[in-house]
Scaffold this motif. Structure first.
Motif: not given
Length: 473
Positions: A259-263, A288-293
């Motif tokens: 769900l994090f792929i588009d912040e 784990v390589d897509q952690i949002i801000s």
């Protein structure tokens, strides 16, 4: 009476989850709900029969389909359920010889020619996304034509199996109507995610995207492809609000790969939830390589996100490379720390027994699971699913156990060279026991037990755990 009946064939909880059947997922088949909505929008009289959720056997399910006297019956099947789907199609043919049977889903999309050749009770297979293909098949049947040349169809032609041209994927998912939730059995009493992924009841799952741009070697992408397409935040919020107001759903489990792929989309959705003031909670999955801000993580928490699940798979960097994850153990550690810092609980999916697994890599996974800030863990076994890259290599790295009916992550269906099935099963039991008997996990579940709507579900899950893991070898 319905002209097109969509069926989720019988598949018992025991076949899917083994010993943990009493606390396994009971999930609505959203693929059928999307199909039904699309067909209904074209003016087709359509019905859904979720035989698996209703606990029907193939005889009872076939009788219900035949009672509708449909022109077309569409079935869906994973690899685990392909035999049951074919058996059901055969019984439908016995009761309604003129009914055209169509099979879609992951198995036929990954093994189209083999499936149609092996199961004569299936008239046509649908490869890839099914909405437009199902509609064109129905249109041909209704006017007495042949669906053989419909894009996306695999079929028999005399003694040959032929595959019509593959259908392009939907470019804009928001052009699809909202899923036909009203054609499924009543959501609250019939379905529910696993206790690990349920904060409150009633609860349901959502998919807000199709396709996966990553290259995990253990996954098959035959249905939705590798190109990622997403619903907009407004579409997703409309679906959530409808489910709350019409079906009383208060907890959502997003099953998108990440769900994090588009912040930007995620923050827009979180703010829509916050503006509504509705008492909603949700969980989601992420890489784990897509952690949002940190800002977006705070918005996530304020909107009611209580859990983020990660497909960590292994605590060994060597195994992560073999699995094609494109991530590292250190990235996993950092992701878990960042999510926990915002007060959101964490869950890991772990995969044991993939090609290349050894006693050393298993120990690395154990040390990782027990040493990181995790609140929940789901431990499964590698399964050589058709269409996955690793499936082509299994003969060089171990041995397969059983056929398609064993193809589940809840039982050992592949044993790597140098290990035994009993070792993998014993390792999983002991890791589950070591993880869930820790004080930190007790504290986590003590907090969750304060929610009265899910308390009974959690206590039942705890009893199953004690029976099968705490007191076994």
């Amino acid at each position: 009476m319905a002209d097109f009946v969509l069926v989720n064939p019988p598949l018992s909880p025991e076949a899917r989850y083994g010993k943990l059947a009493p606390v396994g997922n009971r999930l609505p088949n959203l693929g059928l709900a999307y199909l039904a909505a699309f067909l209904r929008a074209q003016g087709v009289d359509v019905a859904i029969l979720d035989a698996a959720a209703l606990g029907l056997d193939t005889t009872a399910a076939a009788a219900r389909v035949a009672a509708q006297a449909p022109l077309v019956c569409g079935l869906t099947a994973t690899t685990l359920g392909i035999r049951a789907a074919a058996e059901l199609a055969a019984k439908i043919k016995q009761l309604s010889p003129d009914c055209v049977t169509v099979l879609g889903g992951p198995h036929v999309s990954s093994r189209p020619e083999e499936t149609i050749e092996s199961y004569r009770s299936i008239d046509y297979g649908v490869v890839g996304e099914g909405e437009a293909t199902a509609w064109e098949i129905f249109r041909e049947v209704e006017r007495g034509g042949s669906p053989a040349l419909v894009k996306g169809v695999v079929y028999r032609d005399g003694g040959m199996v032929r595959f019509a041209k593959r259908r392009p994927l939907f470019a804009h998912l928001d052009d699809l109507p909202q899923p036909a939730w009203d054609l499924l059995p009543p959501l609250a009493p019939t379905y529910g995610p696993s206790p690990q992924s349920t904060f409150r009841l009633p609860s349901t799952i959502l998919f807000t995207s199709r396709g996966c741009p990553y290259k995990c070697a253990f996954c098959d992408r035959g249905v939705f492809g590798q190109k990622l397409r997403m619903h907009g935040a407004a579409y997703v919020w409309e679906m959530m609000e409808l489910l709350y107001r019409q079906h009383s759903i208060v907890d959502f489990a997003f099953h998108d790969e990440s769900l994090f792929i588009d912040e930007g989309r995620l923050v827009e959705l979180c703010r829509a939830i916050q503006r509504s003031g509705l008492p909603l909670s949700f969980s989601c999955q992420a890489r784990v390589d897509q952690i949002i801000s940190p800002f977006a993580l705070r918005e996530l928490a304020k909107a009611g996100c209580w859990q983020v699940s990660f497909g960590l798979e292994s605590g060994s960097d060597d195994m992560l490379r073999r699995l094609g994850k494109g991530t590292t153990v250190e990235q996993a550690r950092e992701a878990l720390r960042k999510v926990r810092a915002e007060g959101i609980s964490t869950k890991a999916f772990i995969m044991l027994g993939a090609p290349g697994e050894t006693a050393d890599t298993l120990r690395a996974t154990r040390d990782f699971v027990l040493g990181e800030p995790l609140d929940d863990v789901m431990i499964g076994f590698f399964a050589p699913f058709p269409g996955a890259e690793l499936t082509n290599e299994i003969e060089r790295h171990g041995r397969k156990i059983g056929g398609y009916q064993a193809m589940s992550e809840h039982q050992v269906s592949f044993v790597p060279t140098g290990l035994e099935a009993s070792e993998l099963e014993k390792f999983r039991r002991r890791l589950y026991r070591s993880f869930y008997l820790r004080r930190a996990v007790f504290r986590h579940y003590r907090r969750r037990l304060r929610e009265p709507s899910s308390r009974r579900l959690l206590l039942r899950a705890a009893w199953q755990f004690l029976r099968h893991y705490a007191f076994s070898g």
